[in-house]
Enzyme design. Structure first.
Site, PDB file in Angstrom:
ATOM      1  NE  ARG A 149       4.280 -35.487  26.536  1.00  0.00           N
ATOM      2  CZ  ARG A 149       5.271 -34.591  26.538  1.00  0.00           C
ATOM      3  NH1 ARG A 149       5.333 -33.679  27.485  1.00  0.00           N
ATOM      4  NH2 ARG A 149       6.187 -34.605  25.584  1.00  0.00           N
TER       5      ARG A 149
ATOM      6  CG  ASP B 130      10.681 -27.412  20.792  1.00  0.00           C
ATOM      7  OD1 ASP B 130      10.079 -27.247  21.859  1.00  0.00           O
ATOM      8  OD2 ASP B 130      11.016 -28.537  20.389  1.00  0.00           O
TER       9      ASP B 130
ATOM     10  CG  ASN C  23       5.468 -29.666  25.588  1.00  0.00           C
ATOM     11  OD1 ASN C  23       6.217 -30.573  25.933  1.00  0.00           O
ATOM     12  ND2 ASN C  23       5.616 -29.027  24.447  1.00  0.00           N
TER      13      ASN C  23
END
Length: 295
Positions: free
Chosen positions: A104, A202, A106
Site C-alpha cells: 500500500r 517517520d 504511505n
C-alpha cells in the site's frame, strides 16, 4: 543523540481522535484548515483550528495522506493507488499503483510544481519490496526508486534544490539533488542515520531556515536537525508513538504533530492517554507551505 536539548514550546491538544495511526498533516491555506488521516482506519479528517470543528470522510481502505487538488477535492495515497476524493465524500481510484500486490501507499507530499510524491511498502513488511513514485499533472506514475523498506516522510529545502526522504525500515533519511523544473532526483547520499533507541524516523517537515523536523515513532518526540544534520533540539510528546508533523496556521508558525494509538494493530507496547491525538505548538520558526496536487 543523547543529551538532546528540549525545545521550549507549549503543546496544545487540538484533535483527540484516538487515531490508530494518525498521519499526513497537510495545511490547506485556501480554507485555513488542517487535513490529516487515520491511516489504518482509512479516515480523512479536516480540522478548522479557528472554531475547533472537525469533519471526516471514510476512504474505504488504508491511506497514508490526503492532499488538496487544484481541480477540487482531494487526492489520497491508498492501498490501491492514488484516490480521488470528492467534496461530497465520493471515492474513486485515480491512478492504480501496485494494486495487485500486497502493498500500500504511505506518506505523500507535493513539490512546488504540484507533482505528488508517495511511496509504497509491503503489508508483510518484506524488506526492499517498496518503491517511491512521482505522479504529475498527466496522472502518469513514474517509479523513481526501488528497494524501499517502509516509505515515509519527505520534504524539500526552501530553494527546492534538495529532496529529503525517509525510509523508516532503514532508520535513515537520505538527501537527493532536486531539479524543480523536471522533478528529477540525483546524487543520493545519506543525510542522517537514526539510532534505534531514539525511535524510528517517520513523517517530517522542513522549516523556512532549511531545518528538518522529524517525528520519531516509539521515540516520543519530534527532533529538529540543521541542514548539516546536527540535532538542534526536541519536542517531547506524552506518548511514544509520534508519527508526523507539518507547519500550518496563517503565517505557518504552528507545528501540528500527529500520533498513534495502535490498538487495532497492537505493536505490543504500553498505551498512553490521548495516544492518537493531534497536537499543536509554536516553535518560534516558520515552516514551508503545503502544495496542492496539479493532476
Amino acid at each position: 543523540m543523547s543529551g538532546v536539548p528540549a525545545l521550549d514550546v507549549t503543546l496544545e491538544l487540538v484533535a483527540d481522535v484516538a487515531a490508530d495511526i494518525g498521519e499526513g498533516p497537510i495545511w490547506d491555506d485556501q480554507t485555513g484548515t488542517l487535513i490529516f488521516v487515520d491511516s489504518t482506519i482509512g479516515r480523512i479528517y479536516r480540522l478548522d483550528p479557528s472554531s475547533g470543528a472537525l469533519t471526516s470522510i471514510d476512504a474505504g481502505q488504508e491511506i497514508g495522506a490526503a492532499i488538496p487538488r487544484r481541480s477540487g477535492g482531494l487526492v489520497a495515497s491508498g492501498r490501491d493507488g492514488l484516490l480521488a476524493v470528492g467534496d461530497d465524500g465520493s471515492i474513486e481510484l485515480l491512478v492504480p499503483i501496485e494494486k495487485d500486490l500486497d502493498h500500500r501507499m504511505n506518506d505523500a507530499k507535493c513539490d512546488a510544481r504540484g507533482r505528488l510524491w508517495s511511496g509504497t511498502f509491503s503489508m508483510a513488511f518484506e524488506r526492499g519490496a517498496g518503491s517511491l513514485y512521482r505522479v504529475g499533472a498527466g496522472l502518469e506514475p513514474n517509479k523513481m526508486l526501488g528497494d524501499v523498506f517502509v516509505s515515509n516522510g519527505m520534504g524539500w529545502s526552501p530553494d527546492d534544490s534538495i529532496f529529503y526522504y525517509v525510509d523508516t525500515g532503514a532508520r535513515a533519511i537520505d538527501a537527493f539533488d532536486y531539479d524543480i523544473e523536471t522533478g528529477e532526483i540525483s546524487n543520493r547520499r545519506r543525510f542522517l542515520d537514526i539510532p534505534r533507541p531514539a525511535g524510528l524516523p517517520d513523517g517530517m517537515a522542513v522549516d523556512a531556515e532549511g531545518c528538518l523536523w522529524v517525528a520519531l515513532y516509539l521515540g516520543g518526540a519530534v527532533r529538529r536537525f540543521s541542514p548539516e544534520g546536527v540535532c538542534l533540539g526536541a519536542i517531547s510528546l506524552p506518548m511514544a508513538r509520534v508519527t508526523s508533523c507539518n507547519f500550518g496556521g496563517p503565517q505557518l508558525e504552528e507545528l501540528y504533530i500527529t500520533t498513534a494509538n495502535q490498538l487495532i494493530h497492537d505493536d505490543g507496547r504500553p498505551h498512553e492517554p490521548h495516544a492518537g491525538a493531534t497536537y499543536r505548538c509554536r516553535p518560534g520558526v516558520r515552516g514551508l507551505p503545503s502544495h496542492r496536487f496539479a493532476g
